[in-house]
Write a protein that holds these residues in place. Structure first.
Motif, PDB file in Angstrom:
ATOM      1  N   ALA A 176      76.216  31.153 103.891  1.00  0.00           N
ATOM      2  CA  ALA A 176      76.532  31.953 102.880  1.00  0.00           C
ATOM      3  C   ALA A 176      75.661  31.691 101.774  1.00  0.00           C
ATOM      4  CB  ALA A 176      78.032  31.538 102.444  1.00  0.00           C
ATOM      5  N   ARG A 177      74.906  30.730 101.506  1.00  0.00           N
ATOM      6  CA  ARG A 177      74.016  30.327 100.382  1.00  0.00           C
ATOM      7  C   ARG A 177      72.971  31.607 100.123  1.00  0.00           C
ATOM      8  NH1 ARG A 177      71.058  24.879 100.838  1.00  0.00           N
ATOM      9  NH2 ARG A 177      70.751  25.446 102.989  1.00  0.00           N
ATOM     10  N   PRO A 178      72.746  32.345  99.017  1.00  0.00           N
ATOM     11  CA  PRO A 178      71.854  33.168  98.520  1.00  0.00           C
ATOM     12  C   PRO A 178      70.550  32.476  98.723  1.00  0.00           C
ATOM     13  CG  PRO A 178      73.725  33.300  97.195  1.00  0.00           C
ATOM     14  CD  PRO A 178      73.814  32.039  97.883  1.00  0.00           C
ATOM     15  N   GLY A 179      69.442  33.057  99.263  1.00  0.00           N
ATOM     16  CA  GLY A 179      68.170  32.497  99.160  1.00  0.00           C
ATOM     17  C   GLY A 179      66.942  33.339  99.402  1.00  0.00           C
ATOM     18  N   TYR A 180      65.860  32.923  99.178  1.00  0.00           N
ATOM     19  CA  TYR A 180      64.604  33.909  99.495  1.00  0.00           C
ATOM     20  C   TYR A 180      63.690  33.208 100.315  1.00  0.00           C
ATOM     21  CZ  TYR A 180      65.601  36.039  94.805  1.00  0.00           C
ATOM     22  OH  TYR A 180      66.048  36.533  93.822  1.00  0.00           O
ATOM     23  N   ILE A 181      63.177  33.839 101.337  1.00  0.00           N
ATOM     24  CA  ILE A 181      61.946  33.834 102.049  1.00  0.00           C
ATOM     25  C   ILE A 181      60.662  34.235 101.297  1.00  0.00           C
ATOM     26  CG2 ILE A 181      60.704  34.281 104.153  1.00  0.00           C
ATOM     27  CD1 ILE A 181      63.220  34.637 105.783  1.00  0.00           C
ATOM     28  N   TYR A 182      59.630  33.356 101.214  1.00  0.00           N
ATOM     29  CA  TYR A 182      58.617  33.434 100.675  1.00  0.00           C
ATOM     30  C   TYR A 182      57.249  32.645 101.274  1.00  0.00           C
ATOM     31  CZ  TYR A 182      59.191  29.064  98.000  1.00  0.00           C
ATOM     32  OH  TYR A 182      59.656  27.759  97.672  1.00  0.00           O
ATOM     33  N   LEU A 183      56.338  33.446 101.222  1.00  0.00           N
ATOM     34  CA  LEU A 183      54.997  32.896 101.855  1.00  0.00           C
ATOM     35  C   LEU A 183      53.740  32.911 100.801  1.00  0.00           C
ATOM     36  CD1 LEU A 183      56.427  34.575 104.328  1.00  0.00           C
ATOM     37  CD2 LEU A 183      54.290  34.439 105.312  1.00  0.00           C
ATOM     38  N   TYR A 184      52.968  31.712 100.940  1.00  0.00           N
ATOM     39  CA  TYR A 184      52.149  31.540  99.943  1.00  0.00           C
ATOM     40  C   TYR A 184      50.858  30.831 100.927  1.00  0.00           C
ATOM     41  CZ  TYR A 184      53.147  26.257  99.236  1.00  0.00           C
ATOM     42  OH  TYR A 184      53.261  25.118  99.475  1.00  0.00           O
ATOM     43  N   SER A 185      49.779  30.983 100.249  1.00  0.00           N
ATOM     44  CA  SER A 185      48.495  30.324 100.742  1.00  0.00           C
ATOM     45  C   SER A 185      48.060  29.154 100.158  1.00  0.00           C
ATOM     46  CB  SER A 185      47.551  31.249 100.882  1.00  0.00           C
ATOM     47  OG  SER A 185      46.183  30.956 101.515  1.00  0.00           O
ATOM     48  N   ASP A 186      47.916  28.137 100.935  1.00  0.00           N
ATOM     49  CA  ASP A 186      47.085  26.858 100.069  1.00  0.00           C
ATOM     50  C   ASP A 186      46.191  26.325 101.249  1.00  0.00           C
ATOM     51  OD1 ASP A 186      46.825  24.422  98.168  1.00  0.00           O
ATOM     52  OD2 ASP A 186      48.393  23.635  99.573  1.00  0.00           O
ATOM     53  N   ASP A 187      45.083  25.696 100.801  1.00  0.00           N
ATOM     54  CA  ASP A 187      43.740  25.602 101.596  1.00  0.00           C
ATOM     55  C   ASP A 187      43.674  26.245 102.959  1.00  0.00           C
ATOM     56  OD1 ASP A 187      43.205  23.434 100.037  1.00  0.00           O
ATOM     57  OD2 ASP A 187      44.678  22.051 100.769  1.00  0.00           O
ATOM     58  N   ASP A 188      43.792  27.575 102.771  1.00  0.00           N
ATOM     59  CA  ASP A 188      43.638  28.508 103.926  1.00  0.00           C
ATOM     60  C   ASP A 188      44.617  28.244 104.916  1.00  0.00           C
ATOM     61  OD1 ASP A 188      41.021  29.403 102.968  1.00  0.00           O
ATOM     62  OD2 ASP A 188      39.887  27.859 103.971  1.00  0.00           O
ATOM     63  N   PHE A 189      45.494  27.911 104.491  1.00  0.00           N
ATOM     64  CA  PHE A 189      46.832  27.804 105.386  1.00  0.00           C
ATOM     65  C   PHE A 189      48.011  28.617 104.839  1.00  0.00           C
ATOM     66  CE2 PHE A 189      44.670  24.231 107.219  1.00  0.00           C
ATOM     67  CZ  PHE A 189      44.727  24.387 108.696  1.00  0.00           C
ATOM     68  N   ILE A 190      48.939  29.342 105.532  1.00  0.00           N
ATOM     69  CA  ILE A 190      49.959  30.056 105.035  1.00  0.00           C
ATOM     70  C   ILE A 190      51.274  29.028 105.228  1.00  0.00           C
ATOM     71  CG2 ILE A 190      51.664  31.789 105.656  1.00  0.00           C
ATOM     72  CD1 ILE A 190      49.399  32.936 104.220  1.00  0.00           C
ATOM     73  N   HIS A 191      51.956  28.846 104.194  1.00  0.00           N
ATOM     74  CA  HIS A 191      53.080  28.249 103.769  1.00  0.00           C
ATOM     75  C   HIS A 191      54.403  29.139 104.149  1.00  0.00           C
ATOM     76  CE1 HIS A 191      51.785  23.975 102.378  1.00  0.00           C
ATOM     77  NE2 HIS A 191      50.764  24.905 102.346  1.00  0.00           N
TER      78      HIS A 191
END
Length: 211
Positions: free
Chosen positions: A29-44
């Motif tokens: 039930a926890r409200p959340g977010y998915i998010y993506l970011y780039s660091d050292d040419d890799f996607i997190h």
């Protein structure tokens, strides 16, 4: 070091019970977010609850290009009748392992007939953007999201009238992120810090465990 998410949208984590066939998936039930970011040419690929520090995602996976896929659950042809869902489900899968993570979208559903598993054009577009990023493609997220408002792909603005900055957002320079790589995804991968995003309604994160 502060970093900028490429895309952020509302989603929750699901628990998977593997003691039964088909597996039983239960949304947290926890409200959340998915998010993506780039660091050292890799996607997190990250998930965080909205009521915790933004710099501590509960899930932070370093994704090797082409190893991960972010796919919607197909409610039209489930393997078994009992596998039908009552929510909008996406699965993060890996080519290099059997590991997977299940998420449910928490934005307002757009079904014209009240079907809770109906995936709107916006829902599918978000999944498509995430999957392309995981494959190593350059994606102009803001342009892709704007195409929903301008009628691209037979989508209309009023089909997704809850599309707000809080629900889904592209961030920063669309060209300033991961362009490619090689190898296989690591289910044990960990990642870096996440910037504080600045909006009270979008503050979040978690305090500890990293996948």
């Amino acid at each position: 070091m502060p970093i900028s998410p490429i895309i952020t949208f509302k989603a929750g984590i699901c628990d998977v019970d593997q003691t039964s066939k088909p597996y039983k998936v239960t949304p947290q039930a926890r409200p959340g977010y998915i998010y993506l970011y780039s660091d050292d040419d890799f996607i997190h690929f990250c998930w965080r609850p909205r009521d915790a520090p933004a710099d501590e995602p509960e899930l932070d996976l370093v994704m090797i290009p082409e190893d991960g896929h972010f796919l919607p659950y197909d409610t039209k042809s489930p393997a078994q009748a009992s596998a039908k869902t009552n929510g909008r489900i996406f699965s993060l899968k890996f080519s290099s392992s059997s590991q997977r993570h299940i998420f449910w979208l928490q934005s307002k559903p757009q079904s014209p007939n009240g079907d809770p598993s109906f995936l709107s054009p916006r829902d599918l577009k978000i999944g498509e953007i995430v999957d392309k990023l995981l494959q190593g493609y350059e994606v102009d997220v803001n342009r892709e999201l704007a195409s929903l408002s301008s009628g691209g792909g037979n989508n209309r603005r009023d089909d997704d009238d809850d599309e707000t900055m809080e629900d889904v957002e592209g961030h920063g320079d669309p060209n300033a992120h991961h362009e490619g790589g090689t190898g296989g995804a690591g289910p044990d991968a960990t990642g870096g810090d996440v910037r504080r995003e600045g909006e009270d309604a979008r503050e979040g994160g978690a305090d500890g465990a990293r996948a």
